[in-house]
Design an enzyme around this catalytic site. Structure first.
Site, PDB file in Angstrom:
ATOM      1  N   ASP A   8     -20.096 -55.805-102.790  1.00 49.92           N
ATOM      2  CA  ASP A   8     -21.151 -55.205-101.985  1.00 49.92           C
ATOM      3  C   ASP A   8     -20.580 -54.446-100.786  1.00 49.92           C
ATOM      4  O   ASP A   8     -19.753 -54.974-100.038  1.00 49.92           O
ATOM      5  CB  ASP A   8     -22.111 -56.282-101.478  1.00 49.92           C
ATOM      6  CG  ASP A   8     -22.939 -56.905-102.596  1.00 49.92           C
ATOM      7  OD1 ASP A   8     -22.619 -56.657-103.774  1.00 49.92           O
ATOM      8  OD2 ASP A   8     -23.895 -57.629-102.291  1.00 49.92           O
ATOM      9  N   ASP A  62     -13.748 -56.914-103.110  1.00 51.06           N
ATOM     10  CA  ASP A  62     -15.126 -57.305-102.831  1.00 51.06           C
ATOM     11  C   ASP A  62     -16.042 -56.295-103.535  1.00 51.06           C
ATOM     12  O   ASP A  62     -15.612 -55.197-103.885  1.00 51.06           O
ATOM     13  CB  ASP A  62     -15.327 -57.273-101.313  1.00 51.06           C
ATOM     14  CG  ASP A  62     -16.768 -57.451-100.900  1.00 51.06           C
ATOM     15  OD1 ASP A  62     -17.410 -58.388-101.397  1.00 51.06           O
ATOM     16  OD2 ASP A  62     -17.248 -56.639-100.087  1.00 51.06           O
TER      17      ASP A  62
END
Length: 301
Positions: A91, A89
């Site tokens: 963020d 991922d």
């Protein structure tokens, strides 16, 4: 003696005497559960060590022995420990920021949009609907604001070491984000990923329209990406590593051979089989058995 499992203990800063004491505590838990254990094997003096063991022990009992200490532990099978594929991922995982929250700052809406982001990451809102709602509030924002936001993004500590060390040792690394490719392209290049995926803003006349190009990359898309990239490299899911912090990361975390919740939301910490609460991303290298020299120098080992 051959051992089936390994417990990796990682501290946030070097303190050999204290970490030895904590290692003794978790070894005691393993032994109390009937496990046969090895002597501790240092990966990085005072920072990270392995205890190999045979037997079945829950992570919760080991973590309970470390309560109050800023120490992480990762328990996993020895087989396929050194992963050949990373799905990450972006963020709040590979970077410190939430991109839409930072972009909303330019529109004077950071507090409002951050609240929606937080609820979506906790799993309280449908991710795709929450994404559309947040982007809708940014309609009319000029592209210049996107560029200004991109310049403010900073890599998480250990992100580049994680990616470059794994790639130097033959692994493939992919950045798969529920955020936007305007940002993932830049971060993937900075950190050294093979490839990136994300959502796309709809833009007209140099401004955001407030809409997202469909379909939205969501939790199911992340899981599909993990499966796709594993198939591309002819790997089993046991040979893969996934890392993320939000509810939309859970399906890929649960499907990967090693899925790590990184400084994650409560729901993700509860359901993921492994979690990093205190350390930076170099803990993912220690979890794979990389020694400190490799972690620091990004060299094949």
């Amino acid at each position: 003696m051959d051992f089936d499992n390994v417990l990796t203990v990682v501290a946030t800063s070097p303190h050999p005497p204290l970490l030895r004491k904590q290692i003794q505590a978790v070894a005691g838990v393993l032994q109390a559960e009937g496990a046969q254990t090895s002597e501790p094997v240092w990966l990085d003096e005072g920072i990270a060590a392995d205890i190999f063991f045979s037997g079945s022990v829950g992570t919760e009992k080991v973590e309970a022995a470390l309560a109050g200490a800023a120490v992480d532990c990762i328990l996993q099978p020895v087989q396929h420990r050194r992963k050949k594929l990373l799905i990450a991922d972006m963020d709040s995982t590979i970077i410190h920021q939430e991109c839409l929250d930072e972009l909303a700052d330019a529109a004077g809406l950071k507090a409002e949009i951050s609240a929606i982001t937080e609820a979506a990451m906790r799993g309280e809102l449908d991710f795709a609907e929450a994404l559309r709602a947040r982007v809708g509030k940014l309609a009319g924002l000029p592209i210049a604001a996107l560029e200004q936001t991109r310049q403010r993004l900073t890599l998480m500590e250990g992100a580049k070491e994680l990616v470059t060390t794994m790639r130097a040792n033959g692994a493939a690394c992919y950045l798969v984000s529920g955020g936007f490719r305007f940002f993932t392209r830049h971060i993937a290049e900075q950190a050294g990923f093979n490839e990136d995926r994300g959502n796309e803003f709809m833009i007209e006349n140099g401004h955001l329209t407030g809409q997202v190009v469909e379909p939205v990359l969501d939790k199911n898309s992340k899981l599909a990406a993990l499966q796709e990239f594993a198939a591309r490299h002819s790997l089993s899911l046991e040979e893969t590593l996934a890392v993320g912090d939000g509810a939309n990361d859970l399906p890929m975390l649960l499907a990967a051979g090693l899925g790590i919740a990184y400084h994650a939301k409560p729901k993700v910490n509860q359901q993921a089989r492994a979690r990093i609460r205190f350390s930076n991303l170099t803990a993912l290298l220690y979890a794979q058995g990389y020694a400190g020299t490799a972690v620091n120098a990004r060299l094949p080992v």
